[in-house]
Design a protein around this motif. Structure first.
Motif, short mmCIF file in Angstrom:
data_model
loop_
_atom_site.label_atom_id
_atom_site.label_comp_id
_atom_site.label_asym_id
_atom_site.label_seq_id
_atom_site.Cartn_x
_atom_site.Cartn_y
_atom_site.Cartn_z
N LEU A 128 0.82 -1.21 0.00
CA LEU A 128 0.00 0.00 0.00
C LEU A 128 0.86 1.26 0.00
O LEU A 128 0.48 2.27 -0.60
CB LEU A 128 -0.93 0.00 1.21
N SER A 171 1.86 3.75 4.29
CA SER A 171 0.72 3.04 3.68
C SER A 171 -0.55 3.86 3.76
O SER A 171 -1.54 3.54 3.09
CB SER A 171 0.51 1.69 4.36
N SER A 173 -2.65 3.84 5.99
CA SER A 173 -3.70 3.02 6.59
C SER A 173 -3.56 3.05 8.10
O SER A 173 -2.66 2.42 8.66
CB SER A 173 -3.60 1.57 6.09
N ARG A 175 -5.25 1.56 10.31
CA ARG A 175 -5.40 0.22 10.88
C ARG A 175 -4.10 -0.58 10.75
O ARG A 175 -3.66 -1.23 11.71
CB ARG A 175 -6.54 -0.54 10.19
#
Length: 247
Positions: A128, A171, A173, A175
């Motif tokens: 990612l 990334s 992200s 999470r």
């Protein structure tokens, strides 16, 4: 003073509001993670109690209780007067015997399981990052990759951990970044122990290759390189583990 990990994404995850309010131990855990992972540098001043309370979504009383716990652990020092506040006290570096003792505590199957978990998280983060990272992310990754050059012992272990946290932050992200932080908090010190045939030169070259793949937006290559880097590390530690059992 250690150079802190300056990734805004990593810091935003560590200082995100807690799911459960009024829990001083959760605030303390987040701050311990930030200190031990190098997100907060040695002697860096923490935000004020009011600012921390706002960031975590808790009361100032809860933050105060958490800071008391950190002072008891020797991770925070409070200074009074002008220029005072709470300052980070990074934990002392560990020696070879401490590292070996930690490795003896886990079984070979547990070590493999830790590696499997890390491969899944770090590999996905690298893929990612290749798709989503900004020019600023790439610059931080390249700088983090160079930190391993010439590093030995605890410095090498810290450089490994910070590089992979930078990849997770790149990334974009929250999470995945949280999962990387969780793994590093629970097992990162074990995974990157500088034992056995640990070669910082090779590791630095691998970091550079991962950073280059991310910079070139080659997600598949970034994932494969990251996964192989971690698997090689698990193999090395597995050999050390067997040697320790036989000694």
């Amino acid at each position: 003073m250690r150079r802190p990990l300056t990734s805004p994404s990593a810091r935003s995850v560590l200082f995100a509001p807690l799911d459960q309010t009024g829990r001083a131990e959760l605030v303390a855990r987040r701050l311990v993670d930030a200190i031990t992972l190098g997100v907060l540098a040695d002697q860096e001043q923490l935000p004020s109690e009011a600012e921390l309370a706002e960031q975590f979504g808790v009361s100032t009383v809860t933050v105060r209780e958490a800071l008391v716990a950190l002072r008891q652990q020797g991770l925070v020092q409070t200074r009074r007067g002008r220029g005072g506040g709470s300052f980070v006290c990074a934990p002392p570096e560990e020696n070879d015997e401490t590292w070996r003792a930690r490795l003896r505590e886990v079984s070979l199957s547990e070590l493999r399981d830790i590696g499997d978990d890390y491969v899944a998280i770090a590999g996905a983060a690298a893929r990612l990052a290749a798709e989503r990272s900004s020019a600023e992310d790439i610059a931080r990754l390249q700088l983090a990759a160079e930190d391993l050059h010439g590093a030995v012992g605890t410095a090498a272990a810290r450089a490994e951990r910070q590089f992979h946290l930078e990849v997770a932050a790149a990334s974009q992200s929250p999470r995945l970044t949280h999962q990387e932080i969780r793994l590093q908090s629970e097992q990162g010190a074990l995974l990157w122990l500088p034992l056995g045939h640990h070669d910082p030169v090779t590791a630095c070259t691998e970091h550079r290759a991962i950073a280059l793949a991310i910079a070139q937006a080659d997600g598949d290559r970034a994932r494969i390189l990251t996964e192989q880097h971690i698997l090689d590390t698990i193999d090395r530690l597995g050999e050390v583990h067997l040697d320790l059992l036989g000694s």
